[in-house]
Write a protein that holds these residues in place. Structure first.
Motif, PDB file in Angstrom:
ATOM      1  N   UNK A 189      17.532 -17.774 -21.464  1.00 24.72           N
ATOM      2  CA  UNK A 189      18.114 -18.498 -20.861  1.00 24.72           C
ATOM      3  C   UNK A 189      17.432 -19.445 -19.686  1.00 24.72           C
ATOM      4  N   UNK A 190      16.192 -19.574 -20.139  1.00 18.13           N
ATOM      5  CA  UNK A 190      15.090 -20.334 -19.584  1.00 18.13           C
ATOM      6  C   UNK A 190      14.603 -20.006 -18.334  1.00 18.13           C
ATOM      7  N   UNK A 191      14.912 -18.764 -17.802  1.00 13.84           N
ATOM      8  CA  UNK A 191      14.502 -18.370 -16.446  1.00 13.84           C
ATOM      9  C   UNK A 191      12.849 -18.250 -16.575  1.00 13.84           C
ATOM     10  N   UNK A 192      12.185 -18.709 -15.453  1.00 10.77           N
ATOM     11  CA  UNK A 192      10.916 -18.605 -15.161  1.00 10.77           C
ATOM     12  C   UNK A 192      10.794 -17.290 -14.191  1.00 10.77           C
ATOM     13  N   UNK A 193       9.927 -16.376 -14.705  1.00 11.22           N
ATOM     14  CA  UNK A 193       9.664 -15.274 -13.731  1.00 11.22           C
ATOM     15  C   UNK A 193       8.168 -15.448 -13.412  1.00 11.22           C
ATOM     16  N   UNK A 194       8.312 -15.473 -11.896  1.00 10.45           N
ATOM     17  CA  UNK A 194       6.779 -15.442 -11.142  1.00 10.45           C
ATOM     18  C   UNK A 194       6.436 -14.130 -10.843  1.00 10.45           C
ATOM     19  N   UNK A 195       5.140 -13.841 -10.688  1.00  8.78           N
ATOM     20  CA  UNK A 195       4.705 -12.589 -10.104  1.00  8.78           C
ATOM     21  C   UNK A 195       3.740 -13.120  -8.855  1.00  8.78           C
ATOM     22  N   UNK A 196       3.849 -12.684  -7.814  1.00  5.58           N
ATOM     23  CA  UNK A 196       3.108 -13.559  -6.635  1.00  5.58           C
ATOM     24  C   UNK A 196       2.607 -12.191  -5.810  1.00  5.58           C
ATOM     25  N   UNK A 197       1.409 -12.409  -4.957  1.00  7.84           N
ATOM     26  CA  UNK A 197       0.877 -11.312  -4.389  1.00  7.84           C
ATOM     27  C   UNK A 197       1.965 -10.856  -3.307  1.00  7.84           C
ATOM     28  N   UNK A 198       1.758  -9.308  -3.147  1.00 13.15           N
ATOM     29  CA  UNK A 198       2.577  -8.740  -1.879  1.00 13.15           C
ATOM     30  C   UNK A 198       1.679  -8.898  -0.696  1.00 13.15           C
ATOM     31  N   UNK A 199       2.598  -9.061   0.531  1.00 15.93           N
ATOM     32  CA  UNK A 199       2.229  -9.319   1.669  1.00 15.93           C
ATOM     33  C   UNK A 199       2.184  -8.059   2.553  1.00 15.93           C
ATOM     34  N   UNK A 200       1.084  -7.578   3.139  1.00 12.00           N
ATOM     35  CA  UNK A 200       1.066  -6.527   3.858  1.00 12.00           C
ATOM     36  C   UNK A 200       0.731  -6.995   5.336  1.00 12.00           C
ATOM     37  N   UNK A 201       1.568  -6.548   6.441  1.00 10.58           N
ATOM     38  CA  UNK A 201       1.511  -6.944   7.448  1.00 10.58           C
ATOM     39  C   UNK A 201       1.514  -5.732   8.558  1.00 10.58           C
ATOM     40  N   UNK A 202       0.660  -6.026   9.812  1.00 11.50           N
ATOM     41  CA  UNK A 202       0.543  -4.850  10.553  1.00 11.50           C
ATOM     42  C   UNK A 202      -0.110  -5.625  11.867  1.00 11.50           C
ATOM     43  N   UNK A 203      -0.653  -4.556  12.790  1.00 12.67           N
ATOM     44  CA  UNK A 203      -1.109  -5.101  13.941  1.00 12.67           C
ATOM     45  C   UNK A 203      -2.327  -4.203  14.531  1.00 12.67           C
ATOM     46  N   UNK A 204      -3.178  -4.797  15.357  1.00 16.04           N
ATOM     47  CA  UNK A 204      -4.190  -3.976  15.997  1.00 16.04           C
ATOM     48  C   UNK A 204      -3.654  -3.700  17.519  1.00 16.04           C
ATOM     49  N   UNK A 205      -2.885  -2.837  17.720  1.00 15.70           N
ATOM     50  CA  UNK A 205      -2.481  -2.276  18.863  1.00 15.70           C
ATOM     51  C   UNK A 205      -3.776  -1.811  19.935  1.00 15.70           C
ATOM     52  N   UNK A 206      -3.941  -2.205  20.788  1.00 18.88           N
ATOM     53  CA  UNK A 206      -4.927  -2.218  22.059  1.00 18.88           C
ATOM     54  C   UNK A 206      -4.356  -1.746  23.322  1.00 18.88           C
ATOM     55  N   UNK A 207      -4.958  -0.633  23.713  1.00 15.39           N
ATOM     56  CA  UNK A 207      -4.530  -0.418  25.286  1.00 15.39           C
ATOM     57  C   UNK A 207      -6.188  -0.191  26.023  1.00 15.39           C
ATOM     58  N   UNK A 208      -6.401  -1.187  26.804  1.00 18.87           N
ATOM     59  CA  UNK A 208      -7.592  -1.539  27.492  1.00 18.87           C
ATOM     60  C   UNK A 208      -8.687  -1.615  26.417  1.00 18.87           C
ATOM     61  N   UNK A 209      -9.791  -0.651  26.382  1.00 19.65           N
ATOM     62  CA  UNK A 209     -10.827  -0.892  25.125  1.00 19.65           C
ATOM     63  C   UNK A 209     -10.644   0.260  24.185  1.00 19.65           C
ATOM     64  N   UNK A 210      -9.396   0.557  23.973  1.00 17.91           N
ATOM     65  CA  UNK A 210      -8.925   1.610  22.892  1.00 17.91           C
ATOM     66  C   UNK A 210      -8.130   0.874  21.758  1.00 17.91           C
ATOM     67  N   UNK A 211      -7.898   1.354  20.542  1.00 18.64           N
ATOM     68  CA  UNK A 211      -6.975   0.826  19.552  1.00 18.64           C
ATOM     69  C   UNK A 211      -6.288   1.944  19.228  1.00 18.64           C
ATOM     70  N   UNK A 212      -4.983   1.552  18.802  1.00 24.08           N
ATOM     71  CA  UNK A 212      -3.978   2.775  18.175  1.00 24.08           C
ATOM     72  C   UNK A 212      -4.191   2.592  16.727  1.00 24.08           C
ATOM     73  N   UNK A 213      -4.505   4.088  16.308  1.00 26.33           N
ATOM     74  CA  UNK A 213      -4.659   4.332  14.862  1.00 26.33           C
ATOM     75  C   UNK A 213      -3.547   5.365  14.478  1.00 26.33           C
ATOM     76  N   UNK A 214      -3.084   5.108  13.356  1.00 27.95           N
ATOM     77  CA  UNK A 214      -2.034   6.351  12.574  1.00 27.95           C
ATOM     78  C   UNK A 214      -2.718   7.094  11.437  1.00 27.95           C
ATOM     79  N   UNK A 215      -2.293   8.283  11.703  1.00 24.48           N
ATOM     80  CA  UNK A 215      -2.846   9.265  10.610  1.00 24.48           C
ATOM     81  C   UNK A 215      -1.756   9.415   9.438  1.00 24.48           C
ATOM     82  N   UNK A 216      -1.972   8.555   8.163  1.00 21.37           N
ATOM     83  CA  UNK A 216      -1.070   8.779   7.242  1.00 21.37           C
ATOM     84  C   UNK A 216      -0.610   9.902   6.693  1.00 21.37           C
ATOM     85  N   UNK A 217       0.726  10.015   6.546  1.00 18.84           N
ATOM     86  CA  UNK A 217       1.686  11.043   6.195  1.00 18.84           C
ATOM     87  C   UNK A 217       2.212  10.978   4.816  1.00 18.84           C
TER      88      UNK A 217
END
Length: 181
Positions: free
Chosen positions: A35-63
Motif C-alpha cells: 500500500x506504499x505506507x511509510x512508517x516513521x519511528x520517532x522519539x518519545x517525549x517525556x514531560x514533567x515538572x520541577x515543583x517547588x515550595x520555597x527552597x524545596x522541591x517535590x520528589x516522588x518515590x516510584x511505585x
C-alpha cells in the motif's frame, strides 16, 4: 532501549521492507510494498515538572518499574492531543496529586540512545498537600541538602535538579538544552 524495528504494515499487515522512500527522504524507512505506507519511528517525549515550595522541591518515590522505589520528579509520556505544558501538568497531578502553577520550560534533554526527549517545566506549588496516585509510593518535599541523590531514578532528573539548584543560587533561571550519551 531503542524501539524495535517495524515488521508489518499497520495499515494492511503486509511485511514491510526497509528502503529510502520515493518521496526524497534521506533515511531508510519501513515502507509497505503493498500500500506504499511509510512508517516513521520517532522519539518519545517525556514531560514533567520541577515543583517547588520555597527552597524545596517535590520528589516522588516510584511505585512502578523501571526503578521502583527510587525518587524522581513527576513526569511521564506525553499523550496525543496534549501540549508539552498540558502533559507536564497532568503528570504532576497524576503522580503527586500536586496543585501547581506552571512557569517556564526549564530543561530539554535528548536521550538519543533510548529514543526519548525529556522536557521539564518549573512549577510553583500552590499547596503543601499532595495526593499521590498509584504510580507513586510517596511524595515529599526536599531541600537541596536533603535530596537522596544516590536514590534518584533517572539521570535526566538528576541533571535537571542540579541545574535547578544552581540557577536558584544565582537568582536567574534559564532553559537548559542537554544531550545525554
Amino acid at each position: 532501549m531503542l524501539q524495535s524495528p517495524i515488521k508489518h504494515c499497520r495499515n494492511c499487515g503486509v511485511a514491510v521492507v526497509y528502503r529510502l522512500p520515493d518521496d526524497g527522504d534521506t533515511r531508510e524507512r519501513a515502507v509497505c510494498p503493498a500500500c506504499s505506507t511509510i512508517h516513521y519511528q520517532n522519539p518519545l517525549n517525556v514531560v514533567g515538572t520541577v515543583p517547588y515550595w520555597g527552597d524545596k522541591v517535590l520528589l516522588c518515590k516510584r511505585n512502578i518499574e523501571p526503578r521502583k522505589g527510587k525518587w524522581t520528579l513527576p513526569a511521564g509520556f506525553l499523550e496525543l492531543g496534549e501540549t508539552t505544558a498540558q502533559g507536564a501538568a497532568r503528570e504532576t497531578d497524576e503522580e503527586a496529586g500536586a496543585q501547581i502553577e506552571l512557569e517556564g520550560l526549564f530543561t530539554v534533554i535528548s536521550v538519543a540512545r533510548v529514543g526519548q526527549v525529556h522536557l521539564f517545566y518549573r512549577a510553583r506549588l500552590l499547596s503543601e498537600q499532595f495526593a499521590p496516585g498509584t504510580e507513586t509510593m510517596q511524595a515529599q518535599l526536599y531541600g537541596e541538602d536533603e535530596i537522596p541523590w544516590d536514590e534518584i531514578a533517572f539521570r535526566t532528573v538528576k541533571e535537571t535538579l542540579e541545574r535547578f539548584f544552581a540557577d536558584r543560587r544565582v537568582g536567574r533561571f534559564q532553559v537548559h538544552d542537554l544531550d545525554l550519551v
